[in-house]
Write a protein that holds these residues in place. Structure first.
Motif, PDB file in Angstrom:
ATOM      1  N   ILE A  82       0.843  -1.206   0.000  1.00  0.00           N
ATOM      2  CA  ILE A  82       0.000   0.000   0.000  1.00  0.00           C
ATOM      3  C   ILE A  82       0.875   1.252   0.000  1.00  0.00           C
ATOM      4  O   ILE A  82       0.632   2.203  -0.750  1.00  0.00           O
ATOM      5  CB  ILE A  82      -0.938  -0.002   1.222  1.00  0.00           C
ATOM      6  CG1 ILE A  82      -1.927  -1.165   1.133  1.00  0.00           C
ATOM      7  CG2 ILE A  82      -1.694   1.321   1.337  1.00  0.00           C
ATOM      8  CD1 ILE A  82      -2.705  -1.423   2.404  1.00  0.00           C
ATOM      9  N   TYR A  83       1.907   1.239   0.836  1.00  0.00           N
ATOM     10  CA  TYR A  83       2.776   2.403   0.974  1.00  0.00           C
ATOM     11  C   TYR A  83       3.443   2.757  -0.354  1.00  0.00           C
ATOM     12  O   TYR A  83       3.636   3.933  -0.678  1.00  0.00           O
ATOM     13  CB  TYR A  83       3.829   2.135   2.041  1.00  0.00           C
ATOM     14  CG  TYR A  83       4.605   3.362   2.461  1.00  0.00           C
ATOM     15  CD1 TYR A  83       4.033   4.303   3.303  1.00  0.00           C
ATOM     16  CD2 TYR A  83       5.904   3.573   2.002  1.00  0.00           C
ATOM     17  CE1 TYR A  83       4.735   5.438   3.685  1.00  0.00           C
ATOM     18  CE2 TYR A  83       6.624   4.706   2.378  1.00  0.00           C
ATOM     19  CZ  TYR A  83       6.025   5.631   3.228  1.00  0.00           C
ATOM     20  OH  TYR A  83       6.719   6.748   3.598  1.00  0.00           O
ATOM     21  N   GLN A  84       3.781   1.742  -1.140  1.00  0.00           N
ATOM     22  CA  GLN A  84       4.467   1.970  -2.409  1.00  0.00           C
ATOM     23  C   GLN A  84       3.603   2.745  -3.406  1.00  0.00           C
ATOM     24  O   GLN A  84       4.131   3.483  -4.244  1.00  0.00           O
ATOM     25  CB  GLN A  84       4.895   0.636  -3.034  1.00  0.00           C
ATOM     26  CG  GLN A  84       6.079  -0.014  -2.329  1.00  0.00           C
ATOM     27  CD  GLN A  84       7.297   0.883  -2.304  1.00  0.00           C
ATOM     28  OE1 GLN A  84       7.690   1.451  -3.321  1.00  0.00           O
ATOM     29  NE2 GLN A  84       7.909   1.025  -1.123  1.00  0.00           N
ATOM     30  N   VAL A  85       2.284   2.607  -3.331  1.00  0.00           N
ATOM     31  CA  VAL A  85       1.421   3.293  -4.305  1.00  0.00           C
ATOM     32  C   VAL A  85       0.993   4.676  -3.806  1.00  0.00           C
ATOM     33  O   VAL A  85       0.433   5.468  -4.578  1.00  0.00           O
ATOM     34  CB  VAL A  85       0.167   2.451  -4.651  1.00  0.00           C
ATOM     35  CG1 VAL A  85       0.567   1.086  -5.167  1.00  0.00           C
ATOM     36  CG2 VAL A  85      -0.763   2.319  -3.460  1.00  0.00           C
ATOM     37  N   LEU A  86       1.252   4.965  -2.536  1.00  0.00           N
ATOM     38  CA  LEU A  86       0.898   6.275  -1.995  1.00  0.00           C
ATOM     39  C   LEU A  86       2.004   7.283  -2.248  1.00  0.00           C
ATOM     40  O   LEU A  86       3.167   6.919  -2.406  1.00  0.00           O
ATOM     41  CB  LEU A  86       0.638   6.176  -0.484  1.00  0.00           C
ATOM     42  CG  LEU A  86      -0.567   5.347  -0.047  1.00  0.00           C
ATOM     43  CD1 LEU A  86      -0.614   5.264   1.479  1.00  0.00           C
ATOM     44  CD2 LEU A  86      -1.857   5.932  -0.588  1.00  0.00           C
ATOM     45  N   SER A  87       1.631   8.564  -2.252  1.00  0.00           N
ATOM     46  CA  SER A  87       2.619   9.636  -2.369  1.00  0.00           C
ATOM     47  C   SER A  87       2.352  10.654  -1.263  1.00  0.00           C
ATOM     48  O   SER A  87       1.331  10.607  -0.577  1.00  0.00           O
ATOM     49  CB  SER A  87       2.527  10.324  -3.739  1.00  0.00           C
ATOM     50  OG  SER A  87       1.358  11.123  -3.818  1.00  0.00           O
ATOM     51  N   ILE A 122      -6.373   3.408  -4.636  1.00  0.00           N
ATOM     52  CA  ILE A 122      -5.305   2.578  -4.066  1.00  0.00           C
ATOM     53  C   ILE A 122      -5.444   1.140  -4.556  1.00  0.00           C
ATOM     54  O   ILE A 122      -4.468   0.510  -4.993  1.00  0.00           O
ATOM     55  CB  ILE A 122      -5.352   2.628  -2.522  1.00  0.00           C
ATOM     56  CG1 ILE A 122      -5.026   4.031  -2.025  1.00  0.00           C
ATOM     57  CG2 ILE A 122      -4.371   1.612  -1.924  1.00  0.00           C
ATOM     58  CD1 ILE A 122      -5.249   4.235  -0.543  1.00  0.00           C
ATOM     59  N   MET A 123      -6.667   0.620  -4.517  1.00  0.00           N
ATOM     60  CA  MET A 123      -6.913  -0.766  -4.914  1.00  0.00           C
ATOM     61  C   MET A 123      -6.522  -0.995  -6.374  1.00  0.00           C
ATOM     62  O   MET A 123      -5.868  -1.990  -6.720  1.00  0.00           O
ATOM     63  CB  MET A 123      -8.392  -1.107  -4.708  1.00  0.00           C
ATOM     64  CG  MET A 123      -8.719  -2.580  -4.862  1.00  0.00           C
ATOM     65  SD  MET A 123      -7.984  -3.590  -3.549  1.00  0.00           S
ATOM     66  CE  MET A 123      -9.040  -3.151  -2.173  1.00  0.00           C
ATOM     67  N   LEU A 124      -6.892  -0.024  -7.231  1.00  0.00           N
ATOM     68  CA  LEU A 124      -6.589  -0.166  -8.656  1.00  0.00           C
ATOM     69  C   LEU A 124      -5.096  -0.047  -8.942  1.00  0.00           C
ATOM     70  O   LEU A 124      -4.611  -0.556  -9.951  1.00  0.00           O
ATOM     71  CB  LEU A 124      -7.352   0.900  -9.459  1.00  0.00           C
ATOM     72  CG  LEU A 124      -8.868   0.710  -9.541  1.00  0.00           C
ATOM     73  CD1 LEU A 124      -9.520   1.940 -10.158  1.00  0.00           C
ATOM     74  CD2 LEU A 124      -9.201  -0.542 -10.355  1.00  0.00           C
ATOM     75  N   SER A 125      -4.359   0.635  -8.037  1.00  0.00           N
ATOM     76  CA  SER A 125      -2.929   0.850  -8.247  1.00  0.00           C
ATOM     77  C   SER A 125      -2.055  -0.264  -7.696  1.00  0.00           C
ATOM     78  O   SER A 125      -0.855  -0.320  -7.993  1.00  0.00           O
ATOM     79  CB  SER A 125      -2.495   2.182  -7.597  1.00  0.00           C
ATOM     80  OG  SER A 125      -3.228   3.262  -8.128  1.00  0.00           O
TER      81      SER A 125
END
Length: 368
Positions: free
Chosen positions: A314-319, A329-332
């Motif tokens: 999860i952390y990897q897709v957040l900025s 988030i789910m789609l990423s």
């Protein structure tokens, strides 16, 4: 000679008289010295000072005679609510505030009001973006951690986030457009308590019980900028109350700093215009601290904080800059769906590595 703390309540009572504002009161004090003396003086003597027009001198004298118990009433309320006062006559009145146009004659406050603290004001829009929220939290924390007291107005949006960030790093002061015994907006009741309880202060020039009115907030802004050596505008539209605070700072000879924003974002137009007009462009806390001769205090890294495999994904897709909704988030996520995504995000928020905004979107808590 009357004790200063008692004299403060004469001042407070006389400021209730229509037409008697800070400027007239300060000029009267320069001539007559003691608030108690002014309170007991007749209309002719007041008029002979040449400070007040004859009609206003009569109004003030009549007001004092007709409201003899007003000073004691105000004092009783302050004692009951444990509200402190400081007047412009006292040594512990903030020195930089004396220098502005029409400084408040009396301040009411909860907490600790340091007279010689180094302060920076942080202001911005009530309508904020994720970008503005992130900046206010980061700058508030790092400026406070470096030793500055962050001053703001405790309004919704950027003001509140500036206070919240500063509470993590050090001290902050909230200046209200109402009495200090009134939480406005109401959802900031805990924030105001935390500010006063953590070594900061909640202050106002309006006596306890004063309700927030639109006319009070521009006057409040002169205190925000007046308490600070410089004012940082975080996020502001082209027509914003924050720009009034910046103008007041400039009028008092103080520095103005601004965070740049997208040229396509209306909420950033005010800051971009300030920069165009000569405000210092600020890209990181060090840019402000440099003006104060201070250095960024490096935060202590959290030891032993480990992410689970799901949290790491999860952390990897957040900025830091752009909050994402749960659907985004789910789609990423590279491996598709994560079970109990809302629970995973809650755990990450409790660990202090993720922040959720009012739109229930999520971003990293810290910039890499």
């Amino acid at each position: 000679m009357m004790k200063l703390n008692e004299a403060n309540f004469y001042l407070a009572a006389m400021l209730r008289c229509p037409g008697i504002g800070c400027r007239y009161m300060q000029r009267l004090l320069a001539v007559m010295k003691e608030p108690g003396t002014i309170w007991q003086t007749d209309a002719r003597t007041l008029s002979d000072t040449k400070v007040l027009p004859p009609q206003l001198a009569k109004r003030l004298a009549d007001f004092c005679r007709q409201n003899e118990s007003a000073p004691e009433e105000i004092q009783k309320v302050c004692e009951q609510k444990q509200i402190q006062t400081v007047s412009i006559l006292e040594e512990n009145y903030p020195e930089v505030l004396r220098e502005i146009y029409a400084p408040p004659v009396i301040l009411y406050y909860n907490g600790i009001l340091e007279s010689d603290a180094r302060r920076v004001a942080m202001v911005g829009s009530r309508r904020y973006s994720g970008y503005g929220q992130a900046i206010a939290l980061e700058f508030g924390e790092k400026l406070a951690a470096a030793g500055l007291t962050v001053v703001s107005g405790a309004a919704r949006g950027i003001d509140s986030f500036s206070h919240l960030g500063a509470l993590k790093g050090g001290r902050t002061v909230a200046v209200l457009g109402c009495g200090v015994d009134i939480a406005y907006p109401s959802e900031n009741r805990k924030l105001l308590y935390d500010i006063a309880d953590s070594g900061g202060a909640v202050i106002s020039e309006y006596e306890p019980g004063t309700r927030p009115l639109p006319a009070y907030f521009p006057a409040r802004n002169r205190i925000i900028s007046g308490l600070a050596e410089g004012t940082l505008v975080v996020e502001a539209a082209e027509r914003s109350g924050s720009l009034i605070t910046a103008e007041m700072a400039l009028a008092a000879g103080r520095d103005v700093y601004a965070i740049p924003g997208s040229i396509y974002a209306p909420g950033c137009a005010g800051c971009n215009n300030l920069i165009r007009q000569g405000a210092k462009l600020v890209a990181e806390p060090a840019d402000v601290l440099e003006e104060f001769g201070l250095a960024v205090k490096q935060p202590v890294k959290k030891a032993g904080l480990k992410l689970t495999a799901e949290e790491a994904a999860i952390y990897q897709v957040l900025s830091f800059e752009h909050p994402l909704s749960m659907d985004e988030i789910m789609l990423s996520l590279p491996d598709g769906e994560i079970a109990n995504l809302s629970y995973q995000l809650l755990q990450m928020e409790m660990k202090g590595i993720v922040i959720e905004n009012e739109l229930h979107c999520f971003r990293r808590a810290e910039r890499e």
